[in-house]
Design a protein around this motif. Sequence first.
Motif, PDB file in Angstrom:
ATOM      1  N   ASP A 281       0.817  -1.205   0.000  1.00 19.30           N
ATOM      2  CA  ASP A 281       0.000   0.000   0.000  1.00 19.30           C
ATOM      3  C   ASP A 281       0.858   1.264   0.000  1.00 19.30           C
ATOM      4  OD1 ASP A 281      -2.259  -1.547   0.075  1.00 19.30           O
ATOM      5  OD2 ASP A 281      -2.524  -1.375   2.259  1.00 19.30           O
ATOM      6  N   GLY A 282       0.330   2.292  -0.656  1.00 16.81           N
ATOM      7  CA  GLY A 282       0.983   3.596  -0.666  1.00 16.81           C
ATOM      8  C   GLY A 282      -0.027   4.707  -0.468  1.00 16.81           C
ATOM      9  N   SER A 283       0.472   5.886  -0.128  1.00 21.17           N
ATOM     10  CA  SER A 283      -0.363   7.076   0.033  1.00 21.17           C
ATOM     11  C   SER A 283       0.375   8.254  -0.587  1.00 21.17           C
ATOM     12  CB  SER A 283      -0.633   7.339   1.514  1.00 21.17           C
ATOM     13  OG  SER A 283      -1.283   8.581   1.697  1.00 21.17           O
ATOM     14  N   TYR A 284      -0.269   8.915  -1.553  1.00 16.19           N
ATOM     15  CA  TYR A 284       0.353  10.016  -2.282  1.00 16.19           C
ATOM     16  C   TYR A 284      -0.586  11.224  -2.225  1.00 16.19           C
ATOM     17  CZ  TYR A 284       3.457   6.395  -3.999  1.00 16.19           C
ATOM     18  OH  TYR A 284       4.362   5.377  -4.060  1.00 16.19           O
ATOM     19  N   LYS A 285      -0.103  12.319  -1.630  1.00 15.96           N
ATOM     20  CA  LYS A 285      -0.932  13.499  -1.429  1.00 15.96           C
ATOM     21  C   LYS A 285      -0.291  14.709  -2.089  1.00 15.96           C
ATOM     22  CE  LYS A 285      -2.554  11.767   3.039  1.00 15.96           C
ATOM     23  NZ  LYS A 285      -2.820  12.097   4.467  1.00 15.96           N
ATOM     24  N   PHE A 286      -1.121  15.506  -2.760  1.00 17.60           N
ATOM     25  CA  PHE A 286      -0.688  16.740  -3.402  1.00 17.60           C
ATOM     26  C   PHE A 286      -1.626  17.846  -2.929  1.00 17.60           C
ATOM     27  CE2 PHE A 286      -0.063  13.054  -6.025  1.00 17.60           C
ATOM     28  CZ  PHE A 286       1.228  13.173  -6.525  1.00 17.60           C
ATOM     29  N   GLY A 287      -1.079  18.926  -2.365  1.00 16.40           N
ATOM     30  CA  GLY A 287      -1.933  19.948  -1.807  1.00 16.40           C
ATOM     31  C   GLY A 287      -1.497  21.359  -2.142  1.00 16.40           C
ATOM     32  N   VAL A 288      -2.469  22.266  -2.198  1.00 14.82           N
ATOM     33  CA  VAL A 288      -2.203  23.698  -2.312  1.00 14.82           C
ATOM     34  C   VAL A 288      -2.993  24.383  -1.196  1.00 14.82           C
ATOM     35  CG1 VAL A 288      -1.688  23.733  -4.770  1.00 14.82           C
ATOM     36  CG2 VAL A 288      -4.065  23.947  -4.005  1.00 14.82           C
TER      37      VAL A 288
ATOM     38  N   THR B  50       9.155   0.955   4.993  1.00 15.99           N
ATOM     39  CA  THR B  50       8.290   1.996   4.456  1.00 15.99           C
ATOM     40  C   THR B  50       9.115   3.251   4.231  1.00 15.99           C
ATOM     41  OG1 THR B  50       6.330   1.130   5.591  1.00 15.99           O
ATOM     42  CG2 THR B  50       6.261   3.423   4.893  1.00 15.99           C
ATOM     43  N   VAL B  51       8.902   3.914   3.090  1.00 15.45           N
ATOM     44  CA  VAL B  51       9.650   5.111   2.723  1.00 15.45           C
ATOM     45  C   VAL B  51       8.679   6.283   2.650  1.00 15.45           C
ATOM     46  CG1 VAL B  51      11.120   6.208   0.989  1.00 15.45           C
ATOM     47  CG2 VAL B  51      11.318   3.750   1.420  1.00 15.45           C
ATOM     48  N   GLY B  52       9.069   7.390   3.273  1.00 16.32           N
ATOM     49  CA  GLY B  52       8.252   8.595   3.232  1.00 16.32           C
ATOM     50  C   GLY B  52       9.023   9.772   2.652  1.00 16.32           C
ATOM     51  N   LEU B  53       8.360  10.574   1.850  1.00 16.78           N
ATOM     52  CA  LEU B  53       8.961  11.764   1.249  1.00 16.78           C
ATOM     53  C   LEU B  53       7.972  12.912   1.380  1.00 16.78           C
ATOM     54  CD1 LEU B  53      11.165  13.166  -0.523  1.00 16.78           C
ATOM     55  CD2 LEU B  53       9.868  12.390  -2.518  1.00 16.78           C
ATOM     56  N   ARG B  54       8.446  14.057   1.877  1.00 11.02           N
ATOM     57  CA  ARG B  54       7.575  15.222   2.037  1.00 11.02           C
ATOM     58  C   ARG B  54       8.317  16.474   1.584  1.00 11.02           C
ATOM     59  NH1 ARG B  54       5.967  15.817   7.990  1.00 11.02           N
ATOM     60  NH2 ARG B  54       8.217  15.658   8.189  1.00 11.02           N
ATOM     61  N   ALA B  55       7.557  17.446   1.079  1.00  8.53           N
ATOM     62  CA  ALA B  55       8.139  18.732   0.696  1.00  8.53           C
ATOM     63  C   ALA B  55       7.048  19.785   0.744  1.00  8.53           C
ATOM     64  CB  ALA B  55       8.741  18.659  -0.711  1.00  8.53           C
ATOM     65  N   THR B  56       7.424  21.004   1.168  1.00  8.40           N
ATOM     66  CA  THR B  56       6.504  22.132   1.143  1.00  8.40           C
ATOM     67  C   THR B  56       7.274  23.401   0.840  1.00  8.40           C
ATOM     68  OG1 THR B  56       4.740  23.269   2.352  1.00  8.40           O
ATOM     69  CG2 THR B  56       6.680  22.659   3.613  1.00  8.40           C
TER      70      THR B  56
ATOM     71  N   GLY C  36      -2.614  38.127   1.415  1.00 10.94           N
ATOM     72  CA  GLY C  36      -2.790  36.680   1.435  1.00 10.94           C
ATOM     73  C   GLY C  36      -1.495  35.992   1.072  1.00 10.94           C
ATOM     74  N   ALA C  37      -1.524  34.665   1.105  1.00 10.44           N
ATOM     75  CA  ALA C  37      -0.319  33.902   0.800  1.00 10.44           C
ATOM     76  C   ALA C  37      -0.715  32.531   0.262  1.00 10.44           C
ATOM     77  CB  ALA C  37       0.546  33.758   2.051  1.00 10.44           C
ATOM     78  N   TYR C  38       0.196  31.967  -0.550  1.00  6.76           N
ATOM     79  CA  TYR C  38      -0.012  30.639  -1.115  1.00  6.76           C
ATOM     80  C   TYR C  38       1.155  29.737  -0.733  1.00  6.76           C
ATOM     81  CZ  TYR C  38      -3.519  32.783  -4.193  1.00  6.76           C
ATOM     82  OH  TYR C  38      -4.612  33.438  -4.689  1.00  6.76           O
ATOM     83  N   SER C  39       0.867  28.453  -0.663  1.00  2.00           N
ATOM     84  CA  SER C  39       1.915  27.456  -0.479  1.00  2.00           C
ATOM     85  C   SER C  39       1.423  26.139  -1.062  1.00  2.00           C
ATOM     86  CB  SER C  39       2.283  27.286   0.998  1.00  2.00           C
ATOM     87  OG  SER C  39       1.162  26.886   1.757  1.00  2.00           O
ATOM     88  N   GLY C  40       2.320  25.176  -1.160  1.00  2.00           N
ATOM     89  CA  GLY C  40       1.956  23.875  -1.700  1.00  2.00           C
ATOM     90  C   GLY C  40       2.802  22.785  -1.081  1.00  2.00           C
TER      91      GLY C  40
END
Length: 440
Positions: A261-268, A321-327, A299-303
């Motif tokens: 199983d994997g979990s992949y999230k993309f957010g703004v 399990t491997v995790g990768l995050r960036a903002t 205002g401000a934006y991020s992702g």
Amino acid sequence: MFFSLGLPRPRKAAALLALLGLGASTACAADDLASRPYLFGDWGGTRTRLADDGIDFSFGYQNEAGHNYRGGDRRLTRMTDQWKAGVTLDLDKLWGWHDTVFTLLYTNRNGRNLDTDSRLGNLQQTQELYGRGQTTWLTKLTVEKGFFDHRLAIKAGRESEGDDFGYANCDFQNLSLCGSEEGNVFGRYWMNWPVSVWMVRGKWATSAHTYVQLGVYQQNPTYIDNAWMRRSAWKINNPGGTQGVVVPLEFGWTPTFGGYDGSYKFGVVYNSGGLPDLIEDANGQPRAITGLPGRQRDGAYSGYIAFLQQVSGINGGKGLTVGLRATAGDRQTSPVDRQFSLNLEYHGPFARSGDIIGLGFAATHASSRQADYQRLYNAYHPDDAGLVADSYEYVSELFYSWQPIRSVTLQPNLQYILHPGGTSENKNALVLGLKTVVAF
């Protein structure tokens, strides 16, 4: 000395020992201390019966201790801890309210911060548990209702953005490897545990393995005001001072690759309230010279991205399990403008199903605009000059999470911080930590 790092203060230690004794004395003979999920057991079967009826309790204690063997200007040992108590009610089982769940959770934090007391100068805490007021918080008060066989879920109440958006796993002790990165970097408007703000969130399952969710969260700096927190953080209220809303939009994908199983999230994220500019004052002049408050940005934006994928072993159990995050984002107002992390966790080493070996790396960037402000300030105030930081702070952490019994976890860890604060002017730091978790 090492094992003394995780002990609470004397009064708390006495209370904890009393609770441990109570749990041991009231447990049923047939209740196996080594394998039961809660230290106090099943309360003679009452806990299971209540859960079957829709009432599920959550009680826990967590302690994070640290000692800086290198870095800062003093060799210190510091401890911070947290108690939690909550309940989840399945209102379908209790009252026939179809697909409706109520959750209430309180937390209480205490202790001292190693980083501040030893003046490490770092951007991200070596004890992630410290912060947001060493006080009692109403951490969660929500009702979630499902529709269309739970393809649509609406949640409303008091909660933080980090509970639902981004990657909230928090096995590591260093903050840069724990919780939603948006809260680590843009924490003046994005809230992580234990803070809660008024909110509403809708989540739609677009397929069996994809979803989209949108939230609207109150932006109010009162929630991170120390005086207010000590007085009112535990209350169900709506403090004055709301400046806008934080609106996260997230697309999620939960595939299975090779049986894993994997979990992949993309957010703004959009913050409508804005924050003071790092450089310009309200008149558009350098605030380092004028000394006036920063110009309020509209205002401000991020992702962000947040990936988690098991790659070996038994799906959902033993394996790597491997995790990768960036903002990244919000360069106008944030002293820290981006963060990246990579973590690896091996579950079930040495045939011990509850144990984990973890190794993580993170990089947090100090804003170049904040550095420009500091350079100008230093030029006009040489007697009060501060450090200029416009590079990355690099963190690595290695831990072994050991479960002597299922309800207790002891997790020694070693953290190394290169360029604390994003500058080579601060001494590199080496911190030995001990994280203790008890489920009651």
